[in-house]
Design a protein around this motif. Structure first.
Motif, PDB file in Angstrom:
ATOM      1  N   LEU A   1      24.908  -1.622  16.783  1.00  0.00           N
ATOM      2  CA  LEU A   1      23.604  -0.983  16.692  1.00  0.00           C
ATOM      3  C   LEU A   1      22.716  -1.716  15.691  1.00  0.00           C
ATOM      4  O   LEU A   1      23.197  -2.334  14.741  1.00  0.00           O
ATOM      5  N   THR A   2      21.412  -1.614  15.926  1.00  0.00           N
ATOM      6  CA  THR A   2      20.424  -2.195  15.027  1.00  0.00           C
ATOM      7  C   THR A   2      19.312  -1.164  14.818  1.00  0.00           C
ATOM      8  O   THR A   2      19.419  -0.021  15.270  1.00  0.00           O
ATOM      9  N   THR A   3      18.257  -1.565  14.121  1.00  0.00           N
ATOM     10  CA  THR A   3      17.116  -0.676  13.908  1.00  0.00           C
ATOM     11  C   THR A   3      15.824  -1.420  14.244  1.00  0.00           C
ATOM     12  O   THR A   3      15.817  -2.631  14.490  1.00  0.00           O
ATOM     13  N   SER A   4      14.734  -0.666  14.197  1.00  0.00           N
ATOM     14  CA  SER A   4      13.417  -1.240  14.486  1.00  0.00           C
ATOM     15  C   SER A   4      12.718  -1.712  13.218  1.00  0.00           C
ATOM     16  O   SER A   4      11.486  -1.751  13.165  1.00  0.00           O
ATOM     17  N   ALA A   5      13.485  -2.107  12.196  1.00  0.00           N
ATOM     18  CA  ALA A   5      12.883  -2.609  10.960  1.00  0.00           C
ATOM     19  C   ALA A   5      11.932  -3.780  11.208  1.00  0.00           C
ATOM     20  O   ALA A   5      10.870  -3.848  10.563  1.00  0.00           O
ATOM     21  N   PRO A   6      12.229  -4.726  12.112  1.00  0.00           N
ATOM     22  CA  PRO A   6      11.253  -5.794  12.378  1.00  0.00           C
ATOM     23  C   PRO A   6       9.921  -5.239  12.899  1.00  0.00           C
ATOM     24  O   PRO A   6       8.854  -5.771  12.564  1.00  0.00           O
ATOM     25  N   TYR A   7       9.991  -4.181  13.681  1.00  0.00           N
ATOM     26  CA  TYR A   7       8.762  -3.547  14.165  1.00  0.00           C
ATOM     27  C   TYR A   7       7.965  -2.974  12.996  1.00  0.00           C
ATOM     28  O   TYR A   7       6.740  -3.136  12.914  1.00  0.00           O
ATOM     29  N   LEU A   8       8.658  -2.300  12.078  1.00  0.00           N
ATOM     30  CA  LEU A   8       7.972  -1.733  10.919  1.00  0.00           C
ATOM     31  C   LEU A   8       7.311  -2.832  10.098  1.00  0.00           C
ATOM     32  O   LEU A   8       6.164  -2.669   9.642  1.00  0.00           O
ATOM     33  N   ARG A   9       7.983  -3.949   9.918  1.00  0.00           N
ATOM     34  CA  ARG A   9       7.373  -5.045   9.161  1.00  0.00           C
ATOM     35  C   ARG A   9       6.103  -5.534   9.836  1.00  0.00           C
ATOM     36  O   ARG A   9       5.095  -5.825   9.172  1.00  0.00           O
ATOM     37  N   GLY A  10       6.124  -5.617  11.168  1.00  0.00           N
ATOM     38  CA  GLY A  10       4.925  -6.023  11.892  1.00  0.00           C
ATOM     39  C   GLY A  10       3.793  -5.024  11.751  1.00  0.00           C
ATOM     40  O   GLY A  10       2.620  -5.405  11.614  1.00  0.00           O
ATOM     41  N   LEU A  11       4.146  -3.742  11.764  1.00  0.00           N
ATOM     42  CA  LEU A  11       3.125  -2.700  11.618  1.00  0.00           C
ATOM     43  C   LEU A  11       2.523  -2.727  10.219  1.00  0.00           C
ATOM     44  O   LEU A  11       1.305  -2.559  10.050  1.00  0.00           O
ATOM     45  N   LEU A  12       3.355  -2.942   9.204  1.00  0.00           N
ATOM     46  CA  LEU A  12       2.838  -3.051   7.838  1.00  0.00           C
ATOM     47  C   LEU A  12       1.852  -4.201   7.725  1.00  0.00           C
ATOM     48  O   LEU A  12       0.798  -4.079   7.080  1.00  0.00           O
ATOM     49  N   HIS A  13       2.175  -5.317   8.355  1.00  0.00           N
ATOM     50  CA  HIS A  13       1.276  -6.471   8.309  1.00  0.00           C
ATOM     51  C   HIS A  13      -0.048  -6.141   8.989  1.00  0.00           C
ATOM     52  O   HIS A  13      -1.129  -6.501   8.490  1.00  0.00           O
ATOM     53  N   THR A  14       0.020  -5.430  10.125  1.00  0.00           N
ATOM     54  CA  THR A  14      -1.203  -5.081  10.842  1.00  0.00           C
ATOM     55  C   THR A  14      -2.086  -4.158  10.019  1.00  0.00           C
ATOM     56  O   THR A  14      -3.306  -4.348   9.933  1.00  0.00           O
ATOM     57  N   LEU A  15      -1.484  -3.156   9.409  1.00  0.00           N
ATOM     58  CA  LEU A  15      -2.269  -2.129   8.733  1.00  0.00           C
ATOM     59  C   LEU A  15      -2.664  -2.502   7.308  1.00  0.00           C
ATOM     60  O   LEU A  15      -3.706  -2.051   6.822  1.00  0.00           O
ATOM     61  N   LEU A  16      -1.840  -3.322   6.657  1.00  0.00           N
ATOM     62  CA  LEU A  16      -2.052  -3.546   5.226  1.00  0.00           C
ATOM     63  C   LEU A  16      -2.160  -5.018   4.842  1.00  0.00           C
ATOM     64  O   LEU A  16      -2.389  -5.328   3.672  1.00  0.00           O
ATOM     65  N   GLY A  17      -2.023  -5.904   5.811  1.00  0.00           N
ATOM     66  CA  GLY A  17      -2.033  -7.329   5.498  1.00  0.00           C
ATOM     67  C   GLY A  17      -3.375  -7.998   5.651  1.00  0.00           C
ATOM     68  O   GLY A  17      -3.491  -9.205   5.432  1.00  0.00           O
ATOM     69  N   GLY A  18      -4.407  -7.232   6.008  1.00  0.00           N
ATOM     70  CA  GLY A  18      -5.714  -7.819   6.209  1.00  0.00           C
ATOM     71  C   GLY A  18      -6.573  -7.793   4.963  1.00  0.00           C
ATOM     72  O   GLY A  18      -6.102  -7.522   3.848  1.00  0.00           O
ATOM     73  N   ALA A  19      -7.867  -8.078   5.151  1.00  0.00           N
ATOM     74  CA  ALA A  19      -8.802  -8.129   4.024  1.00  0.00           C
ATOM     75  C   ALA A  19      -8.968  -6.771   3.365  1.00  0.00           C
ATOM     76  O   ALA A  19      -9.266  -6.680   2.172  1.00  0.00           O
ATOM     77  N   ALA A  20      -8.778  -5.700   4.147  1.00  0.00           N
ATOM     78  CA  ALA A  20      -8.860  -4.336   3.614  1.00  0.00           C
ATOM     79  C   ALA A  20      -7.778  -3.503   4.298  1.00  0.00           C
ATOM     80  O   ALA A  20      -7.452  -3.740   5.466  1.00  0.00           O
ATOM     81  N   PRO A  21      -7.200  -2.533   3.601  1.00  0.00           N
ATOM     82  CA  PRO A  21      -6.160  -1.708   4.235  1.00  0.00           C
ATOM     83  C   PRO A  21      -6.755  -0.783   5.289  1.00  0.00           C
ATOM     84  O   PRO A  21      -7.837  -0.222   5.104  1.00  0.00           O
ATOM     85  N   LEU A  22      -6.035  -0.633   6.400  1.00  0.00           N
ATOM     86  CA  LEU A  22      -6.469   0.293   7.447  1.00  0.00           C
ATOM     87  C   LEU A  22      -5.993   1.705   7.173  1.00  0.00           C
ATOM     88  O   LEU A  22      -6.395   2.643   7.862  1.00  0.00           O
ATOM     89  N   THR A  23      -5.105   1.876   6.221  1.00  0.00           N
ATOM     90  CA  THR A  23      -4.717   3.180   5.698  1.00  0.00           C
ATOM     91  C   THR A  23      -4.326   2.987   4.242  1.00  0.00           C
ATOM     92  O   THR A  23      -3.915   1.891   3.847  1.00  0.00           O
ATOM     93  N   ARG A  24      -4.452   4.033   3.443  1.00  0.00           N
ATOM     94  CA  ARG A  24      -4.129   3.910   2.023  1.00  0.00           C
ATOM     95  C   ARG A  24      -3.021   4.864   1.589  1.00  0.00           C
ATOM     96  O   ARG A  24      -2.716   4.951   0.410  1.00  0.00           O
ATOM     97  N   HIS A  25      -2.428   5.564   2.577  1.00  0.00           N
ATOM     98  CA  HIS A  25      -1.300   6.444   2.279  1.00  0.00           C
ATOM     99  C   HIS A  25      -0.110   6.009   3.129  1.00  0.00           C
ATOM    100  O   HIS A  25      -0.175   6.037   4.361  1.00  0.00           O
ATOM    101  N   VAL A  26       0.980   5.644   2.462  1.00  0.00           N
ATOM    102  CA  VAL A  26       2.208   5.212   3.137  1.00  0.00           C
ATOM    103  C   VAL A  26       3.327   6.123   2.661  1.00  0.00           C
ATOM    104  O   VAL A  26       3.596   6.219   1.461  1.00  0.00           O
ATOM    105  N   GLU A  27       3.983   6.779   3.615  1.00  0.00           N
ATOM    106  CA  GLU A  27       5.019   7.760   3.296  1.00  0.00           C
ATOM    107  C   GLU A  27       6.326   7.367   3.979  1.00  0.00           C
ATOM    108  O   GLU A  27       6.382   7.268   5.208  1.00  0.00           O
ATOM    109  N   VAL A  28       7.352   7.106   3.194  1.00  0.00           N
ATOM    110  CA  VAL A  28       8.689   6.855   3.754  1.00  0.00           C
ATOM    111  C   VAL A  28       9.241   8.197   4.230  1.00  0.00           C
ATOM    112  O   VAL A  28       9.354   9.139   3.444  1.00  0.00           O
ATOM    113  N   GLU A  29       9.582   8.278   5.519  1.00  0.00           N
ATOM    114  CA  GLU A  29      10.015   9.567   6.066  1.00  0.00           C
ATOM    115  C   GLU A  29      11.345   9.417   6.802  1.00  0.00           C
ATOM    116  O   GLU A  29      11.397   9.352   8.031  1.00  0.00           O
ATOM    117  N   THR A  30      12.413   9.342   6.046  1.00  0.00           N
ATOM    118  CA  THR A  30      13.757   9.376   6.614  1.00  0.00           C
ATOM    119  C   THR A  30      14.339  10.746   6.298  1.00  0.00           C
ATOM    120  O   THR A  30      14.921  10.961   5.241  1.00  0.00           O
TER     121      THR A  30
END
Length: 371
Positions: free
Chosen positions: A305-334
């Motif tokens: 088994l594996t996880t979707s951690a690579p997907y999460l890394r891609g999403l973080l880059h999309t939302l927070l890796g640009g010139a300005a953050p697309l969201t400013r609240h990040v909540e770890v929800e496990t």
């Protein structure tokens, strides 16, 4: 924790307390002084952010006894904890022996959900730190898909208008802006972010938007940029990982087929409401499966088994890796630590490891830790 984005704005990182089984105020105070305080110590940070879950009874008690609300705020400060976001999805009983479909009730067609959410907004406006004027609340994606009727759709729309009006009135009264994020989830009326575009396109976007859950998006096989493409405000990101099984390895998922939570499962060719249905032949074994089982961000499950951690890394880059953050609240929800296979984990150590994993990823995007 707070991090400084390259544009100078603050990004808040927290963990969601719906992992802790507490339905009343004494239980919430125990979780704060117990696990939450220990997580902060393990991380070595001055202040730890919490995505606080307040079940219906606890929220009702706080609103009825404002001295309790002031006491909660003081307790957070004394413990080096802060709250800028609430999880308003589960209404009550999130750690009952069986939750499954009950987590979607009451839905947005009824008055209970409206009252509960506006009550949470009142509470959050009081709990916000002195130097913060904006808070967020995540909520369910309107309703579970079965039983949906045109009359229910009309009732939901009326409640969305009412909650937006209530949040606007709260801003006028307190100066605090509390925004509500609807969280797309497989099997619900809003399953994916593209569906959200149609269903939420004409609501009040000053106060209503999306809460993106990375696990849900991965299970839906959405592109990481899908949320940003909707044009809807992204009020919050829930950082989470789905469970994945490569073709022919799905029997290894049997250990995760547990009785408490619903674990929607999808492959390229099908969908089941729960993992047990998929294992019973509901999905083709020659395809990869993704399972709505929030697994720890920092640790892989036993092979194959594996996880979707690579997907999460891609999403973080999309939302927070640009010139300005697309969201400013990040909540770890496990929230599934208590139902993971094997021996009971050290939950505080696990949550601290997840948050450390997250702050490393955010630092790689150029963010600087403030505390």
């Amino acid at each position: 924790m707070r991090l400084r984005h390259a544009d100078g704005s603050t990004v808040h990182l927290s963990y969601c307390t719906n992992v802790h089984p507490a339905e009343d105020l004494p239980g919430i105070h125990r979780q704060l002084s117990g696990v939450a305080a220990r997580v902060r110590e393990l991380l070595g940070v001055e202040r730890l952010g919490l995505g606080l879950w307040l079940p219906h009874q606890a929220a009702t008690d706080l609103l009825a006894r404002r001295d309790e609300l002031a006491g909660l705020r003081g307790r957070l400060t004394a413990l080096g904890l802060e709250v800028v976001t609430l999880n308003g999805f589960p209404y009550r009983g999130f750690h009952d022996e069986i939750v499954k479909y009950r987590v979607y009730t009451p839905d947005w067609a009824g008055p209970e959900r409206l009252r509960y959410t506006l009550g949470l907004a009142e509470i959050l406006a009081e709990l916000l730190p002195d130097d913060v004027t904006e808070g967020t609340i995540s909520t369910l994606p309107l309703a579970w898909r079965t039983g949906w009727t045109s009359d229910k759709a009309v009732a939901v729309r009326a409640n969305l208008d009412a909650v937006a009006q209530g949040l606007r009135a709260l801003t006028q009264r307190t100066g605090k802006v509390i925004r509500l994020g609807f969280e797309p989830e497989p099997g619900c009326i809003i399953e994916t972010t593209p569906q959200a575009t149609g269903l939420l396109s004409d609501v009040d976007h000053d106060y209503l938007g999306l809460c993106l859950d990375a696990c849900h998006m991965a299970v839906g096989f959405e592109e990481p940029g899908a949320g940003a493409a909707t044009g809807l405000p992204i009020v919050k990101l829930q950082a989470s990982c789905a469970l994945e099984a490569p073709p022919g390895t799905q029997r290894a998922l049997a250990a995760y087929d547990e009785a408490r939570f619903l674990h929607q499962t999808r492959s390229a060719g099908g969908f089941t409401d729960d993992l047990g249905e998929a294992l019973a032949g509901g999905l083709p074994a020659e395809e990869s499966w993704r399972v709505h089982f929030h697994v720890p961000l920092h640790a892989d499950p036993p092979p194959p088994l594996t996880t979707s951690a690579p997907y999460l890394r891609g999403l973080l880059h999309t939302l927070l890796g640009g010139a300005a953050p697309l969201t400013r609240h990040v909540e770890v929800e496990t929230y599934t630590w208590n139902v993971l296979p094997g021996a009971p984990p050290d939950i505080a150590a696990g949550i601290a490891a997840e948050l450390d994993w997250m702050r490393v990823r955010l630092a790689s995007l150029g963010m600087k830790e403030q505390w």
